[in-house]
Enzyme design. Structure first.
Site, short mmCIF file in Angstrom:
data_model
loop_
_atom_site.label_atom_id
_atom_site.label_comp_id
_atom_site.label_asym_id
_atom_site.label_seq_id
_atom_site.Cartn_x
_atom_site.Cartn_y
_atom_site.Cartn_z
N LYS A 10 -2.59 -6.60 -1.18
CA LYS A 10 -1.59 -7.32 -0.28
C LYS A 10 -0.97 -8.62 -1.15
O LYS A 10 -0.14 -8.81 -1.40
CB LYS A 10 -2.08 -7.98 1.03
CG LYS A 10 -1.21 -8.56 1.72
CD LYS A 10 -0.22 -7.87 2.27
CE LYS A 10 0.96 -8.62 2.88
NZ LYS A 10 1.76 -9.07 1.66
N HIS B 74 -0.76 -4.49 -6.41
CA HIS B 74 -0.97 -3.04 -6.65
C HIS B 74 -0.05 -2.14 -7.76
O HIS B 74 0.48 -1.57 -7.41
CB HIS B 74 -0.71 -2.42 -5.34
CG HIS B 74 -1.49 -0.95 -5.07
ND1 HIS B 74 -2.30 -0.61 -5.85
CD2 HIS B 74 -0.83 -0.02 -4.27
CE1 HIS B 74 -2.47 0.72 -5.47
NE2 HIS B 74 -1.62 1.14 -4.62
N CYS C 26 -3.01 6.63 -5.57
CA CYS C 26 -3.47 5.10 -5.73
C CYS C 26 -5.06 5.06 -6.15
O CYS C 26 -5.50 3.94 -6.46
CB CYS C 26 -3.14 4.55 -4.73
SG CYS C 26 -1.39 4.76 -3.97
N ILE D 287 5.32 -4.45 -5.21
CA ILE D 287 5.39 -3.49 -6.25
C ILE D 287 5.02 -4.27 -7.42
O ILE D 287 5.56 -5.28 -7.72
CB ILE D 287 6.74 -2.91 -6.42
CG1 ILE D 287 7.05 -2.31 -4.90
CG2 ILE D 287 6.94 -2.20 -7.56
CD1 ILE D 287 8.46 -1.74 -4.81
#
Ligand SMILES: [Zn+2]
Lengths: 388, 132
Positions: free
Chosen positions: A330, A334, A84, A210
């Protein structure tokens, strides 16, 4: 000063766009970054590109040159993979290239296509950031790993699911004016606490969604920005990166993220600032507990104290130190390989006053972006500053 | 999975777990690791010796996973924990205890089990009720 300048940035809408290919996502972000900067594509000397799960989601490796082509750039292009933190690692290389004098203009960015493989497919793909032999085969998922850290944090420092719920509530509220955010929906603490469990003690609202999306930025030398009269007031004044054992089980702490401590120290030293100079932060809140761990590693809070920061209002947009004004991972979403550059863009826009939440910190001059990979075995921290 | 190549020292370690002779690798400065390792990442020592794994471990942290990967679909909900066995810590599936009854500090033994979903081997922790 010879700090690299952020000359322009572009971020796609983040969300569920299963039919959009990675190349289409990145083309939109990259072209927007070029247009915003006013820099011609022909001047771009390199592309540093972040992507994590391209092989699994799109059966597409070797994405560097593909993405350069998509944005009309004829220059060396390399993909960075640090889970990430892929885009954060790409930014760091871009900064180093500009500082060393190797390049005057680079594009940095990242893209991830995730929703096309479904929740189970994405959960599987994300899990491979962990140790395959010793973690994945013992049932470790990405949320599961952060759940292990959350439980350990509660045991060591105290805190509750309710404290974490306040992090989610805050970040959802921040995203309400971010039209690129995936989740523009206010939630309550009760909503978060009542949501289905993903990996106890973390529930659905403790987890980022997602996401499909891309982000890009044009970074130039100060000399190039001056010569071409670019409107590029924000500079990257500090870069840091830290590493740790890949598997959580091999670390001394499960409730601390030493890789981020190292990255923060290096970035602050590099910028010649202390943590007390930071006015605003975008941190890697892939899970609510991750925001807490990040704030403590960044030395913005003492160990054990960031858990109540959202609850007591310190990190809300009305607080002393607003965190994740974009909505964070959040609520903003992401898209793994794009996240680091999306954070960079957010801080640059907050500092130059063009972000819709910039009014939260009208006098801010120093911002930090914290981008973490896996269970924080890779972390980059960048310091951005505006003004002299 | 019959045509998949073995994962070297990792599968050897699982074999040892299956025969009741679990071990870990100890560096000359007492840092513990699981195989394969040629060097201690903490101190750089290349003198790693095979030592008997302590008989019982202690759960350091745990989670009950509800949203699983496809490889654990039929296992969910299941408990994954990290247990400390002296100088080395190990991640495994906690079996034979209701998920709500798993606690930090619970004493466990280690053995080999199978994933319900795929039948592949997995590290399993079972609660120990008395000291051995
Ligand atoms: Zn050692």
């Amino acid at each position: 000063m010879t700090d690299p300048r952020v000359a322009g940035a572009g971020v796609t809408a983040f969300g569920s766009y299963p039919e959009r290919t990675g190349r289409d996502l990145f083309a939109e972000a990259g072209l927007e970054a070029l247009d915003q900067s006013g820099v011609p594509a022909a001047d771009v000397e390199a592309l540093y590109y972040g992507n994590f799960m391209g092989e699994l989601a799109e059966h597409q490796g070797h994405q560097g040159p593909l993405m350069a082509e998509m944005v009309g750039v004829d220059a060396p292009a390399t993909r960075y993979e640090a889970a990430c933190a892929s885009a954060g690692a790409a930014i760091r290389s871009a900064v180093q290239a500009i500082r060393s004098g190797e390049a005057d203009v680079v594009m940095v960015g990242g893209a991830e296509r995730m929703t096309n493989i479904g929740t189970a497919g994405a959960t599987d793909a994300l899990s491979i950031a962990a140790d395959d032999l010793y973690e994945i085969r013992a049932g470790m998922t990405f949320p599961g790993a952060y759940a292990l850290m959350a439980r350990s944090y509660f045991e060591e420092y105290g805190g509750s699911r309710e404290d974490l719920a306040h992090v989610a509530v805050k970040n959802h509220e921040h995203a309400m004016v971010n039209d690129h955010a995936q989740l523009q929906k206010e939630i309550s603490v009760a909503d978060a606490l009542e949501a289905p469990m993903v990996a106890e003690p973390l529930g659905l609202y403790d987890a980022c969604p997602i996401t499909d999306g891309a982000a890009a930025a044009i970074v130039t030398s100060e000399a190039y920005a001056a010569e071409h009269d670019l409107d590029a007031p924000v500079r990257i004044s500090g870069t840091g990166q830290g590493g740790d054992n890949l598997a959580l089980q091999d670390r001394a702490h499960y409730a601390q993220t030493p890789a981020a401590d190292k990255a923060a120290r290096e970035a602050y030293d590099d910028a010649g600032i202390g943590a007390d100079a930071v006015d605003v932060a975008e941190v890697h809140d892939c899970f609510t507990i991750a925001e807490v761990l990040a704030l403590e590693s960044l030395a913005l809070f003492e160990r054990g104290e960031a858990i109540t920061a959202a609850r007591d209002g310190t990190t809300t947009r009305h607080g002393e130190l607003p965190v994740n004004l974009s909505g964070g991972l959040k609520a903003k979403g992401h898209p793994v390989g794009a996240t680091g550059v999306a954070q960079l863009a957010t801080i640059a826009w907050v500092l130059d006053g063009s972000h819709p939440r910039a009014d939260a910190v009208p006098d801010a001059t120093v911002g930090v972006a914290h981008n973490a990979g896996g269970t924080v075995a890779s972390t980059t921290v960048h310091v951005l500053e505006v003004g002299e | 999975m019959t045509d998949r190549a073995r994962d070297g020292a990792f599968d050897d370690w699982l074999d040892a777990l299956a025969t009741g002779d679990p071990y870990y690798l100890d560096c000359e400065n007492g840092h513990g690791w699981l195989p394969p390792r040629r060097v201690c990442p903490d101190c750089g020592s290349r003198e790693l010796s095979r030592e008997t794994l302590p008989d019982a471990g202690t759960i350091a942290t745990h989670t009950t996973v509800h949203v699983a990967t496809p490889q654990f679909e039929d296992d969910a909900p299941y408990v994954t924990a990290i247990a400390d066995f002296g100088p080395v810590s190990i991640t495994g599936l906690v079996r034979g205890v209701e998920p709500d009854a798993v606690e930090i500090g619970t004493t466990v033994g280690i053995e080999i089990g199978e994933r319900e979903t795929t039948g592949e081997r997995a590290v399993v922790f079972r609660r120990r009720y008395s000291s051995h």
